[in-house]
Design an enzyme around this catalytic site. Structure first.
Site, mmCIF file in Angstrom:
data_model
loop_
_atom_site.group_PDB
_atom_site.id
_atom_site.type_symbol
_atom_site.label_atom_id
_atom_site.label_comp_id
_atom_site.label_asym_id
_atom_site.label_seq_id
_atom_site.Cartn_x
_atom_site.Cartn_y
_atom_site.Cartn_z
ATOM 1 N N ARG A 1 4.066 0.538 2.377
ATOM 2 C CA ARG A 1 4.207 -0.568 3.344
ATOM 3 C C ARG A 1 3.925 -1.841 2.562
ATOM 4 N NH1 ARG A 1 2.299 -3.748 7.770
ATOM 5 N NH2 ARG A 1 0.055 -3.486 7.409
ATOM 6 N N ARG B 1 -5.304 5.818 0.162
ATOM 7 C CA ARG B 1 -4.371 4.689 0.281
ATOM 8 C C ARG B 1 -4.624 3.789 -0.927
ATOM 9 N NH1 ARG B 1 -2.390 3.609 6.195
ATOM 10 N NH2 ARG B 1 -1.828 5.770 6.564
ATOM 11 N N CYS C 1 1.108 11.239 8.842
ATOM 12 C CA CYS C 1 1.996 10.686 9.872
ATOM 13 C C CYS C 1 3.433 10.646 9.325
ATOM 14 C CB CYS C 1 1.549 9.276 10.247
ATOM 15 S SG CYS C 1 2.567 8.520 11.528
ATOM 16 N N ARG D 1 3.633 -6.769 12.902
ATOM 17 C CA ARG D 1 2.315 -6.344 13.402
ATOM 18 C C ARG D 1 1.440 -7.575 13.606
ATOM 19 N NH1 ARG D 1 0.666 -0.859 9.883
ATOM 20 N NH2 ARG D 1 2.516 0.313 10.459
ATOM 21 N N THR E 1 5.712 8.647 9.830
ATOM 22 C CA THR E 1 6.199 7.292 9.527
ATOM 23 C C THR E 1 5.932 6.911 8.074
ATOM 24 O OG1 THR E 1 4.097 6.270 10.137
ATOM 25 C CG2 THR E 1 5.770 6.454 11.877
ATOM 26 N N GLU F 1 -6.860 7.677 7.294
ATOM 27 C CA GLU F 1 -5.793 8.510 7.885
ATOM 28 C C GLU F 1 -5.258 9.534 6.871
ATOM 29 O OE1 GLU F 1 -2.803 6.410 10.126
ATOM 30 O OE2 GLU F 1 -1.231 7.782 9.456
ATOM 31 N N ARG G 1 0.841 -1.203 0.000
ATOM 32 C CA ARG G 1 0.000 0.000 0.000
ATOM 33 C C ARG G 1 0.871 1.246 0.000
ATOM 34 N NH1 ARG G 1 1.852 3.232 4.335
ATOM 35 N NH2 ARG G 1 1.194 2.484 6.384
ATOM 36 N N GLU H 1 -1.979 -2.790 12.462
ATOM 37 C CA GLU H 1 -1.338 -2.045 13.541
ATOM 38 C C GLU H 1 -2.130 -2.147 14.849
ATOM 39 O OE1 GLU H 1 -1.247 2.093 12.632
ATOM 40 O OE2 GLU H 1 0.825 2.181 13.334
HETATM 41 P P1 ADP Z 1 -1.782 0.024 6.845
HETATM 42 O O1 ADP Z 1 -1.248 -1.183 6.228
HETATM 43 O O2 ADP Z 1 -2.589 0.811 5.874
HETATM 44 O O3 ADP Z 1 -0.717 0.814 7.515
HETATM 45 P P2 ADP Z 1 -2.930 -1.616 8.991
HETATM 46 O O4 ADP Z 1 -1.658 -2.052 9.567
HETATM 47 O O5 ADP Z 1 -3.994 -1.205 9.963
HETATM 48 O O6 ADP Z 1 -2.791 -0.340 8.018
HETATM 49 O O7 ADP Z 1 -3.486 -2.761 8.061
HETATM 50 C C1 ADP Z 1 -4.670 -2.559 7.353
HETATM 51 C C2 ADP Z 1 -5.349 -3.855 6.981
HETATM 52 O O8 ADP Z 1 -4.577 -4.537 6.027
HETATM 53 C C3 ADP Z 1 -5.534 -4.800 8.155
HETATM 54 O O9 ADP Z 1 -6.791 -5.416 8.058
HETATM 55 C C4 ADP Z 1 -4.471 -5.834 7.926
HETATM 56 O O10 ADP Z 1 -4.789 -7.099 8.445
HETATM 57 C C5 ADP Z 1 -4.432 -5.884 6.421
HETATM 58 N N1 ADP Z 1 -3.170 -6.430 5.901
HETATM 59 C C6 ADP Z 1 -1.937 -5.913 6.014
HETATM 60 N N2 ADP Z 1 -1.017 -6.686 5.420
HETATM 61 C C7 ADP Z 1 -1.699 -7.733 4.891
HETATM 62 C C8 ADP Z 1 -1.332 -8.875 4.133
HETATM 63 N N3 ADP Z 1 -0.069 -9.100 3.776
HETATM 64 N N4 ADP Z 1 -2.316 -9.725 3.777
HETATM 65 C C9 ADP Z 1 -3.604 -9.503 4.101
HETATM 66 N N5 ADP Z 1 -4.008 -8.444 4.797
HETATM 67 C C10 ADP Z 1 -3.081 -7.564 5.188
HETATM 68 N N1 ARG Z 2 0.177 7.539 16.267
HETATM 69 C C1 ARG Z 2 0.330 6.148 16.446
HETATM 70 C C2 ARG Z 2 1.492 5.875 17.385
HETATM 71 O O1 ARG Z 2 2.247 6.784 17.616
HETATM 72 C C3 ARG Z 2 0.525 5.420 15.131
HETATM 73 C C4 ARG Z 2 1.795 5.784 14.403
HETATM 74 C C5 ARG Z 2 2.099 5.046 13.128
HETATM 75 N N2 ARG Z 2 0.938 4.518 12.479
HETATM 76 C C6 ARG Z 2 0.124 5.169 11.658
HETATM 77 N N3 ARG Z 2 -0.994 4.544 11.259
HETATM 78 N N4 ARG Z 2 0.377 6.370 11.236
HETATM 79 O O2 ARG Z 2 1.651 4.777 17.860
#
Ligand code: ADP
Ligand code: ARG
Length: 372
Positions: free
Chosen positions: A295, A244, A286, A324, A288, A240, A141, A329
């Site tokens: 990611r 995305r 953010c 994660r 990050t 956020e 993403r 997250e």
């Molecule tokens: P982001 O990836 O946008 O930073 P999250 O960590 O919250 O946000 O993940 C968003 C969604 O994507 C969650 O439901 C997570 O389980 C899913 N996800 C992330 N990586 C994978 C993957 N490799 N396969 C399937 N689902 C994934």
């Molecule tokens: N603000 C949260 C923290 O400091 C998330 C930081 C990174 N993740 C994000 N979705 N931007 O833990």
């Protein structure tokens, strides 16, 4: 000298100077933060000296230090604890953002500049797990902020709706495999929404870090998801970040996932203009997510390595990877499935980021297989 118009209060309120009451509030909050055991990077780098220097400042959007750090003040368990309330915050509050960015993105220094986009040679990425033994699914993403709109906490309800309709119209004539449908969050039944979340397609609701950063206002207005027929290409709208862009599928064929993602990103950038900075690449809410904003993750089973979570985290860190839980997250692993992805997104090109994740995951798979 004429005072600049503040985007927030729509008055000539004195660009650059926070009001005295707010400064007192910040002083009180900072004293509390110092007493806390917060381990956030914001807490680590917000020294008294930097706090004193930044507490009176205000951007031309009307945002202050408080708007950036309130999430970390409220959520003391934050890892980072800071968001850029608008794009100017990265320069006005650079004394605080810079060291946080440097630590998170593996040494991106004040003098460093993010390289231009380079999607590289897609054919060099293969399948991470051709026999389908460990990798459940793969996802890439990125985030984009659309020119002409403020970041999340500055959007009015009308702007959320306008931005949603600009994005949806850009998505409306995507070709081939990317062809799909937009579903607004406000039109979903609770069951439909939950199913999409459980299937890992849709963002969750009520994130407390975003809530405290003033980024869940007018929910569910202006939010939604675009899905292609195969559910391998998705776009999140106004969670956020404004956008995305996501490519995902079952199994470990990261070459396919990346190729689809590159096609989507390069097609969409012809239709939407994004906020970019010379130094940080694509600007995100953010810190990050700056730079490539990528990611790249796998959902993977590593039962032997995961026997000791500290070891798993250390090992991932050695390859600049991050672990994660299964629902993303701030979630826990379910059925022994972990989400492992690249940590840094800034200071490398797109292909370098994905290759860093690719090589690291291959090493971890080797280690899992050779562990007893
Ligand atoms: P982001 O990836 O946008 O930073 P999250 O960590 O919250 O946000 O993940 C968003 C969604 O994507 C969650 O439901 C997570 O389980 C899913 N996800 C992330 N990586 C994978 C993957 N490799 N396969 C399937 N689902 C994934
Ligand atoms: N603000 C949260 C923290 O400091 C998330 C930081 C990174 N993740 C994000 N979705 N931007 O833990």
């Amino acid at each position: 000298m004429a005072k600049a118009k503040c985007h927030k209060c729509e008055e000539k309120c004195g660009k650059g100077r926070a009001d005295p009451e707010l400064i007192l509030k910040l002083d009180r909050a900072y004293r509390e933060l110092l007493k806390s055991d917060s381990k956030s990077l914001m807490r680590k780098y917000l020294t008294q000296e930097i706090f004193n220097k930044l507490k009176t400042k205000k951007t031309s959007f009307g945002n202050t230090l408080m708007d950036c750090i309130q999430s970390g003040l409220i959520n003391l368990d934050s890892g980072i604890g800071i968001y850029a309330a608008d794009q100017e915050c990265y320069s006005l509050f650079a004394d605080l953002f810079d060291p946080i960015i440097e630590e998170y993105h593996g040494g991106f220094r004040k003098s460093d500049v993010h390289p231009p986009s380079d999607f590289g040679d897609i054919s060099t990425l293969g399948n991470l797990d051709p026999k389908g033994e460990l990798v459940v699914s793969t996802r890439i993403r990125c985030c984009r902020s659309v020119e002409g709109y403020p970041f999340n906490p500055g959007l009015s309800e009308e702007q959320y709706m306008d931005l949603e309709s600009d994005i949806v119209s850009a998505l409306s004539d995507l070709p081939g495999e990317l062809k799909g449908q937009y579903i607004a969050l406000r039109d979903m039944t609770p069951m439909q929404q939950q199913q999409l979340i459980d299937d890992h397609f849709l963002f969750k609701e009520g994130d407390r870090f975003l809530e405290a950063a003033n980024s869940n206002r007018y929910w569910p207005m202006g939010r939604g998801i675009y899905l292609n027929e195969n559910k391998t290409f998705l776009v999140w709208v106004n969670e956020e970040d404004h956008i995305r862009i996501i490519s995902m599928q079952k199994g470990g064929d990261i070459g396919e996932v990346y190729a689809r993602w590159v096609t989507a990103v390069t097609t969409l950038e012809k239709k939407l203009k994004y906020i970019r900075s010379d130094r940080f690449g694509y600007l995100t809410f953010c810190p990050t997510n700056l730079g490539t904003t990528i990611r790249a993750s796998v959902h993977i089973k590593v039962p032997k390595l995961a026997r000791d979570m500290n070891k798993l985290n250390d090992l991932a860190g050695r390859y600049n990877l991050q672990v994660r839980g299964t629902s993303g997250e701030h979630s826990e692993a379910q059925d022994g499935i972990y989400d492992i992805s690249n940590k840094r997104r800034l200071g490398l090109t797109e292909i370098e980021v994905v290759r860093e994740m690719y090589n690291g995951i291959l090493e971890m798979i080797k280690l899992e297989k050779s562990s007893t």
